[in-house]
Enzyme design. Structure first.
Site, mmCIF file in Angstrom:
data_model
loop_
_atom_site.group_PDB
_atom_site.id
_atom_site.type_symbol
_atom_site.label_atom_id
_atom_site.label_comp_id
_atom_site.label_asym_id
_atom_site.label_seq_id
_atom_site.Cartn_x
_atom_site.Cartn_y
_atom_site.Cartn_z
ATOM 1 N N ASP A 205 0.843 -1.197 0.000
ATOM 2 C CA ASP A 205 0.000 0.000 0.000
ATOM 3 C C ASP A 205 0.883 1.253 0.000
ATOM 4 O OD1 ASP A 205 -2.025 1.831 0.239
ATOM 5 O OD2 ASP A 205 -2.812 1.081 2.131
ATOM 6 N N ASP B 281 -1.787 6.019 -12.307
ATOM 7 C CA ASP B 281 -0.441 5.760 -11.809
ATOM 8 C C ASP B 281 -0.477 4.806 -10.615
ATOM 9 O OD1 ASP B 281 2.413 6.463 -11.678
ATOM 10 O OD2 ASP B 281 1.892 7.402 -9.767
ATOM 11 N N GLU C 140 -1.104 1.656 -14.785
ATOM 12 C CA GLU C 140 0.209 1.084 -14.547
ATOM 13 C C GLU C 140 0.134 0.139 -13.365
ATOM 14 O OE1 GLU C 140 4.549 2.657 -13.009
ATOM 15 O OE2 GLU C 140 2.701 3.285 -12.078
HETATM 16 CA CA CA Z 1 -1.303 3.357 -1.311
#
Ligand code: CA
Length: 481
Positions: free
Chosen positions: A189, A226, A256
């Site tokens: 994350d 992104d 991506e």
């Molecule tokens: Ca994140």
């Protein structure tokens, strides 16, 4: 075209310069332009990924200037208008994973985690002073009065109080790393800066509001997302659905997901219900590997583990980009001798949506500038437009010799024979169709002066020089550029 590279000058002239180039790019055959992140970032020298304010596209005096690295909102809009006048699409680079350059610090409780395994806690809960308060004083509430604080983030990488750098997980109600992210490093994350908590209802509300605002503030035709492997996938799925709902255009959405193996991308696409396309990272790495290993690479495997082979209609194929170029975070650059082969493989085949990198086309700046090879790419795009249609037959002959033919369609009746050698000069016998029997073929890219007569079965013996790609088609009295 991915219309930027990492080392563009910080002069605010990008939009203006690109505007001048649009007629030439249209003429070369480009249909769509992916622009660099157009949001106010940490400073004008920021490529745009160190994003500060999603609502500031070069309109407010923030972070030291009104303009971004690339220019002002007004100049951006002029560029978008020129693109649309030339019937080209505009794709925006959308950075939703993190925010950078906060206006103020705050004190809040965190636990430090192991950088290489973010599920492993390496400290007790303690207070740090972090840059998480975003008030956007220069914008003064225009377009959105939402202000961000530490509750809207999951993690940060710097404690100002103790001057410690690390990965700090922010504590609080329902605070944890997102589950729907890559499990690289335990849980990926956290990538950089202040990591946005996409589970937070107020964050979701503002980002949804922003999405609707954005597609009407500049008239984009698509979005490139992104850092998808670092963003909760449930959020992206809802966000994409929302964008489709509020847009009266059929926006093209792609992203991506920087993972080499095809399985993780396949899983992701499945969970997203195939509502966006992904870059073919696997093919990019194959092209790099082939260019590095030269005649030791088995070219018959060039599409193994690629997205374009497994999900041909969902793959954005590319050779290089702003992250893979020399000196950048994911440096994995295709060696120059292989450039023509690599672009031939993405531009002339049936599958994939090819994306040409600005740096490969115009060249790259920085401490060690690299020249582009516009002429070669233009030549291949021209061949794509004339001949790359219809049935495709592969002739993956040996480790160092592969080829394929395209048989055209009703509007483009000619055939094309593409042959690649990573070893010596050689030739490959390939089928271009019985309807081509007796026709004389020539090489289109200036590599070979010979003529090949197609036999009665529709086969020709097509030559190729050492370490290059040749394109053969019927000699019809004109030559490509
Ligand atoms: Ca994140």
């Amino acid at each position: 075209m991915q219309a930027f590279e990492w080392y563009l000058p910080d002069d605010g002239e990008y939009y203006t310069n690109m505007k001048e180039r649009i007629p030439e790019l249209k003429d070369s055959g480009f249909d769509a332009i992916w622009l660099p992140p157009m949001f106010k970032a940490t400073g004008t020298n920021d490529t745009g990924y160190g994003i500060y304010d999603l609502y500031d596209l070069g309109e407010f005096d923030q972070k030291g200037a009104v303009r971004t690295k690339y220019g002002t909102l007004e100049e951006l809009r002029e560029l978008v208008d020129v693109l649309h006048e030339h019937d080209m699409q505009v794709f925006a680079d959308v950075v939703l994973n993190h925010k950078a350059g906060a206006d103020e610090t705050e004190l809040f409780k965190v636990i430090q985690v192991d950088e290489n395994d973010r599920t492993k806690e390496i400290s007790d809960a303690h207070n740090i002073e972090g840059w998480t308060k975003f008030t956007f004083p220069g914008r003064n509430g225009k377009y959105s009065d939402f202000e961000w604080d530490f509750n809207h983030f999951t993690g940060i990488d710097y404690d100002q109080k103790n001057d410690i750098t690390g990965v700090f997980k922010i504590l609080g109600d329902d605070k944890h790393w997102s589950d729907g992210v890559s499990n690289e490093k335990g849980n990926y994350d956290y990538l950089m800066f202040a990591d946005i908590d996409h589970k937070h209802p107020a964050v979701k509300d503002d980002l949804f509001h922003w999405g609707e605002w954005f597609i009407n503030h500049v008239y984009i035709d698509g979005m490139r997302f992104d850092a998808l492997k670092h963003i909760e996938r449930d959020f992206i799925k809802e966000f994409v659905d929302h964008i489709h709902d509020v847009s009266d255009k059929d926006l093209y959405l792609f992203g991506e997901y920087w993972q080499e193996d095809v399985e993780s991308k396949s899983d992701y696409l499945f969970e997203m219900e195939y509502n966006l396309d992904l870059f073919d990272v696997g093919l990019h790495y194959n092209l790099c590997q082939a260019s590095n290993d030269a005649d030791n690479y088995d070219m018959r495997k060039i599409f193994d583990n690629s997205l374009v082979q497994n999900h041909p209609t969902l793959a954005v194929t590319f050779v290089d980009n702003h992250d893979s170029q020399p000196g950048q975070s994911l440096e994995s650059f295709v060696e120059p001798w292989f450039n023509k082969i690599a672009y031939g493989l993405i531009l002339l085949r049936k599958d994939g949506y090819p994306c040409v990198f600005y740096g490969d086309y115009y060249g790259m700046g920085g401490d060690n500038p690299i020249e582009g090879y516009k002429d070669t790419i233009d030549q291949l795009i021209d061949i794509r437009k004339r001949y790359a249609y219809g049935k495709q037959i592969d002739f993956f002959e040996s480790e160092q010799l592969i080829g394929f033919t395209r048989h055209g369609d009703e509007e483009h009746p000619g055939s094309l024979a593409v042959v690649i050698s990573t070893g010596d000069m050689t030739s490959l016998r390939m089928d271009v169709g019985e309807d081509q029997a007796g026709k004389v073929y020539v090489e289109l890219t200036g590599e070979n002066e010979n003529e090949v007569t197609i036999d009665e079965d529709g086969f020709g013996e097509f030559e190729v020089g050492p370490g290059t790609l040749c394109c053969w088609a019927e000699k019809i009295g004109f030559f490509v550029k």
